[in-house]
Write a protein that holds these residues in place. Structure first.
Motif, short mmCIF file in Angstrom:
data_model
loop_
_atom_site.label_atom_id
_atom_site.label_comp_id
_atom_site.label_asym_id
_atom_site.label_seq_id
_atom_site.Cartn_x
_atom_site.Cartn_y
_atom_site.Cartn_z
N VAL A 1 1.06 -1.28 0.07
CA VAL A 1 0.05 -0.16 0.07
C VAL A 1 0.95 1.13 0.01
N SER A 2 2.03 1.33 0.04
CA SER A 2 2.82 2.18 0.79
C SER A 2 3.80 2.42 -0.35
N SER A 3 3.77 1.44 -1.61
CA SER A 3 4.35 1.58 -2.91
C SER A 3 3.70 2.30 -3.51
N TRP A 4 2.84 2.74 -3.15
CA TRP A 4 1.38 2.90 -4.52
C TRP A 4 1.95 4.73 -4.40
N ASP A 5 2.30 5.16 -3.86
CA ASP A 5 2.96 7.05 -3.60
C ASP A 5 3.69 6.84 -4.61
N VAL A 6 4.83 5.66 -4.11
CA VAL A 6 6.07 6.53 -5.02
C VAL A 6 5.87 5.60 -6.53
N ALA A 7 5.14 4.76 -6.72
CA ALA A 7 4.86 4.33 -8.02
C ALA A 7 4.31 5.34 -8.57
N LEU A 8 3.17 5.70 -8.48
CA LEU A 8 2.32 7.14 -8.95
C LEU A 8 2.28 8.25 -9.60
N ALA A 9 3.58 8.19 -8.80
CA ALA A 9 4.42 9.56 -8.98
C ALA A 9 5.62 8.77 -9.98
N ASP A 10 5.53 8.15 -10.55
CA ASP A 10 6.84 7.76 -11.95
C ASP A 10 6.39 6.78 -12.42
N PRO A 11 5.80 7.24 -14.23
CA PRO A 11 5.98 6.25 -15.30
C PRO A 11 5.82 5.62 -14.93
N ASP A 12 6.89 4.65 -15.20
CA ASP A 12 7.84 3.54 -15.56
C ASP A 12 7.59 2.80 -14.21
N LEU A 13 7.28 2.94 -12.92
CA LEU A 13 7.09 2.36 -11.92
C LEU A 13 5.50 1.71 -12.09
N ALA A 14 4.61 3.31 -12.16
CA ALA A 14 3.30 3.25 -12.20
C ALA A 14 2.90 1.70 -12.97
N ALA A 15 4.09 1.64 -14.44
CA ALA A 15 3.57 0.34 -15.50
C ALA A 15 3.83 -0.52 -14.78
N GLU A 16 4.74 -0.50 -14.38
CA GLU A 16 5.39 -2.25 -14.04
C GLU A 16 4.06 -2.47 -12.69
N HIS A 17 3.63 -1.78 -11.84
CA HIS A 17 2.86 -1.70 -10.38
C HIS A 17 1.56 -2.20 -11.17
N ALA A 18 0.82 -1.63 -12.74
CA ALA A 18 -0.10 -2.00 -13.08
C ALA A 18 -0.39 -2.94 -13.93
N GLU A 19 1.08 -3.82 -14.56
CA GLU A 19 0.87 -4.97 -14.94
C GLU A 19 1.40 -6.14 -13.55
N ARG A 20 2.01 -5.86 -12.51
CA ARG A 20 1.06 -6.85 -11.85
C ARG A 20 -0.11 -7.39 -11.41
N TYR A 21 -0.24 -6.30 -11.34
CA TYR A 21 -2.50 -6.08 -11.19
C TYR A 21 -3.04 -6.89 -11.95
N ARG A 22 -2.90 -6.27 -13.59
CA ARG A 22 -3.30 -7.57 -14.34
C ARG A 22 -2.91 -8.98 -14.54
N ALA A 23 -1.51 -9.05 -14.58
CA ALA A 23 -1.13 -10.86 -14.42
C ALA A 23 -1.82 -11.10 -13.31
N ALA A 24 -1.92 -10.27 -12.30
CA ALA A 24 -2.85 -11.59 -11.08
C ALA A 24 -4.22 -11.18 -11.38
N ARG A 25 -5.17 -10.44 -12.13
CA ARG A 25 -6.38 -10.59 -12.62
C ARG A 25 -6.82 -11.18 -13.32
N ARG A 26 -5.75 -11.71 -14.44
CA ARG A 26 -5.31 -12.75 -15.75
C ARG A 26 -5.43 -14.07 -15.21
N ARG A 27 -4.85 -14.47 -13.59
CA ARG A 27 -4.96 -15.50 -13.04
C ARG A 27 -6.38 -15.75 -12.21
N MET A 28 -7.06 -14.51 -12.19
CA MET A 28 -7.83 -14.61 -11.48
C MET A 28 -9.25 -14.53 -12.56
#
Lengths: 201, 201
Positions: free
Chosen positions: A111-138
């Motif tokens: 949860v704490s990492s969302w602040d850092v990730a949202l402020a940096d396009p590369d990190l945000a894209a990596e986080h988005a891909e992690r959640y996308r992969a989790a949604r694919r499995r679900m």
């Protein structure tokens, strides 16, 4: 002083553990070279050998978080064994929730990492891909559950998965801020009521 | 130089606007005296007159966030007029979602604030109380909806409200990381499917 080659890997592992402890206690806001050095009983100078910048330290912290998340215990999935469909969807969602102090610590860092990730396009894209992969499995578990007649057809399976992920992520946040109001039993009961809702809809 | 009394309030408003812009762009991670000063075209020295410490700046940022949240537009609630029950619960939840760029910016700052808040017991308690108050209001709407026969009885109304809040908060996070996958129409459809689920359960 530059450490000898053999020491290097051991020292990196020490650094990773110290980064994890700092994150668990103070979040990304408190993650500084000075804090990590103090946690290790080392000098800030030694740390700058590994991390020339704050961004390098953040990147490493997110890698540590990734590795810890990949290796984290998944007791519900283990109990579910080779189950498929709704039972496996439930297990995957249960294993995300902060039902134990260890999982609460890991979730708190995510949860704490969302602040850092949202402020940096590369990190945000990596986080988005992690959640996308989790949604694919679900989504796969939702499709299995439909084949088994456990969930009704109708809505796109992707939507059912995205909704379930949303529900669990929001419950994580609520439980982290109000652990006394959201003990493990209540989190589990809320998840079960949620799953009963999508099974009945 | 200490500003004259009359200038003081105007200057505080300037500072608040600059804090908001820095938060919207860089999150709490990027909130520094230097960044706020640069945003205002002022000196860091002038800023330290208002904020002697990073913590003072964070506290002010959370106050700004609170004020902006209290004053934010609530188009769905306005459209719902004096509606009660399920229609009002839906409106309240819709107004939380990042359906417009303005709401996305506000939500992005809220999500970003969780890092800072989780690291500080006082701030965490304040955030927990904000979410608790929101759940209380939602619980009232759930109770109204039951009286109107729009939602089934059975589970505690507090649980229905906590679940709805979880769903929406998690959807906010997903939509912020993957706006292209979660346009306003999909967010709204996911919420409506969620509400249909709790009405049918």
């Amino acid at each position: 002083m530059t450490p000898a080659r053999g020491d290097h890997d051991a020292r990196r592992a020490d650094v990773s553990r110290a980064v994890w402890r700092v994150l668990a206690e103070r979040g990304f806001e408190g993650l500084t070279l000075r804090a990590v050095a103090a946690e290790m009983g080392a000098s800030t100078g030694l740390l700058t050998h590994y991390f020339p910048s704050k961004r390098a330290l953040l990147k490493h912290a997110l890698d540590v978080l990734d590795r810890q998340s990949a290796e984290r215990p998944r007791p519900a999935e283990e109990r579910a064994g080779g189950a498929v469909g709704l039972a496996m969807l439930r297990a995957v969602l249960l294993d995300i929730l902060p039902l134990t102090p260890q999982s609460a610590a890991g979730n708190r860092i995510w949860v704490s990492s969302w602040d850092v990730a949202l402020a940096d396009p590369d990190l945000a894209a990596e986080h988005a891909e992690r959640y996308r992969a989790a949604r694919r499995r679900m989504t796969g578990h939702v499709e299995d559950a439909r084949r088994l007649g456990e969930l009704p057809a109708g809505r796109p399976a992707e939507d059912v998965a995205a909704a379930a992920q949303s529900f669990v992520l929001g419950l994580v946040v609520q439980a982290l801020f109000a652990p006394a109001e959201f003990p493990a039993e209540r989190q589990t009961a809320l998840l079960d009521a949620y799953l009963a809702g999508i099974a009945a809809a």
